[in-house]
Design a protein around this motif. Structure first.
Motif, mmCIF file in Angstrom:
data_model
loop_
_atom_site.group_PDB
_atom_site.id
_atom_site.type_symbol
_atom_site.label_atom_id
_atom_site.label_comp_id
_atom_site.label_asym_id
_atom_site.label_seq_id
_atom_site.Cartn_x
_atom_site.Cartn_y
_atom_site.Cartn_z
ATOM 1 N N ALA A 2 -89.930 40.599 -61.634
ATOM 2 C CA ALA A 2 -91.146 41.064 -60.959
ATOM 3 C C ALA A 2 -91.326 42.559 -61.170
ATOM 4 N N ILE A 3 -92.567 42.961 -61.362
ATOM 5 C CA ILE A 3 -92.906 44.371 -61.500
ATOM 6 C C ILE A 3 -93.490 44.830 -60.176
ATOM 7 N N GLU A 4 -92.989 45.946 -59.674
ATOM 8 C CA GLU A 4 -93.449 46.470 -58.388
ATOM 9 C C GLU A 4 -94.886 46.974 -58.494
ATOM 10 N N GLU A 5 -95.662 46.691 -57.457
ATOM 11 C CA GLU A 5 -97.032 47.178 -57.338
ATOM 12 C C GLU A 5 -97.130 48.015 -56.065
ATOM 13 N N PRO A 6 -98.114 48.935 -56.008
ATOM 14 C CA PRO A 6 -98.286 49.724 -54.782
ATOM 15 C C PRO A 6 -98.497 48.805 -53.576
ATOM 16 N N LYS A 7 -97.954 49.213 -52.453
ATOM 17 C CA LYS A 7 -98.058 48.401 -51.236
ATOM 18 C C LYS A 7 -99.381 48.671 -50.526
ATOM 19 N N TYR A 8 -100.023 47.570 -50.110
ATOM 20 C CA TYR A 8 -101.291 47.686 -49.387
ATOM 21 C C TYR A 8 -101.468 46.482 -48.489
ATOM 22 N N ALA A 9 -102.373 46.624 -47.525
ATOM 23 C CA ALA A 9 -102.766 45.531 -46.641
ATOM 24 C C ALA A 9 -104.258 45.290 -46.863
ATOM 25 N N VAL A 10 -104.649 44.025 -46.930
ATOM 26 C CA VAL A 10 -106.058 43.670 -47.104
ATOM 27 C C VAL A 10 -106.676 43.547 -45.720
ATOM 28 N N SER A 11 -107.725 44.329 -45.466
ATOM 29 C CA SER A 11 -108.386 44.261 -44.169
ATOM 30 C C SER A 11 -109.677 43.451 -44.221
ATOM 31 N N PHE A 12 -110.177 43.188 -45.443
ATOM 32 C CA PHE A 12 -111.403 42.391 -45.606
ATOM 33 C C PHE A 12 -111.384 41.793 -47.005
ATOM 34 N N GLN A 13 -111.830 40.522 -47.115
ATOM 35 C CA GLN A 13 -111.906 39.878 -48.421
ATOM 36 C C GLN A 13 -113.129 38.979 -48.483
ATOM 37 N N GLU A 14 -113.851 39.080 -49.597
ATOM 38 C CA GLU A 14 -115.014 38.223 -49.835
ATOM 39 C C GLU A 14 -115.132 38.009 -51.340
ATOM 40 N N VAL A 15 -114.863 36.805 -51.781
ATOM 41 C CA VAL A 15 -114.870 36.423 -53.195
ATOM 42 C C VAL A 15 -113.956 37.389 -53.964
ATOM 43 N N ALA A 16 -114.494 38.166 -54.917
ATOM 44 C CA ALA A 16 -113.676 39.075 -55.728
ATOM 45 C C ALA A 16 -113.515 40.457 -55.096
#
Length: 185
Positions: A2-16
């Motif tokens: 696995a390659i590390e990616e920046p850490k984030y939290a999704v607060s909203f999602q709609e399609v793409a």
């Protein structure tokens, strides 16, 4: 592996589309000139040289994803992960360093064009797409992202960044790309 990616939290999602809250990080970046593809290639080579031992300790540093690219902006400091952005032919290309490192624990780059910097936590609006990140595709996705932000009364700051997650040998239909723009807090 696995390659590390920046850490984030999704607060909203709609399609793409997503709104993400990124944690702070450390990045290695270079400023290069040329068209989008040429600048990405040149910047990638310089940054790869750094993580593959082109540093004061001749130490290898794990590769992370994405590679980010954004146009140079006179007004706004760059704050995206690994990104590339264009302005008057100047681009910042960025690798986010593995989270195990701090600015103090990373080896000093041998090449003076490679700069290390701290990236503050930030919120971004993002659109994901597959295929090649040709300039036309990036412009189209950027326009879609700006329209999405305006429809939702989100205040963007700074230029759009292109984030590419896959090595060059990845088949076009399996590639993961994103255009992201920082949001005002």
């Amino acid at each position: 592996m696995a390659i590390e990616e920046p850490k984030y939290a999704v607060s909203f999602q709609e399609v793409a589309f997503e709104i993400r809250d990124y944690q702070g990080a450390v990045a290695a970046e270079v400023t290069v000139t040329g068209d989008q593809k040429g600048a990405a290639n040149q910047g990638f080579r310089l940054l790869a040289g750094y993580i593959f031992g082109g540093n004061a300790r001749r130490q290898s540093i794990d590769m992370t994803a994405p590679v980010a690219q954004e146009r140079v902006s006179e007004k706004i400091a760059m704050t995206a992960p690994v990104t590339q952005t264009p302005t008057d032919g100047a681009w910042v290309v960025r690798f986010t360093m593995p989270s195990a490192y701090t600015l103090e624990t990373l080896p000093e780059p041998s090449d003076q064009r490679v700069k290390l910097r701290k990236i503050a936590p930030a919120r971004f609006v993002v659109i994901r797409f597959s295929g090649y990140a040709a300039p036309e595709s990036v412009e189209e996705r950027t326009a879609e992202l700006i329209a999405f932000a305006k429809e939702r009364h989100l205040r963007t700051i700074g230029p759009a960044s292109l984030a590419q997650y896959n090595p060059p040998w990845t088949l076009w239909f399996m590639r993961r790309n994103e255009v992201m723009i920082q949001l005002e807090n």
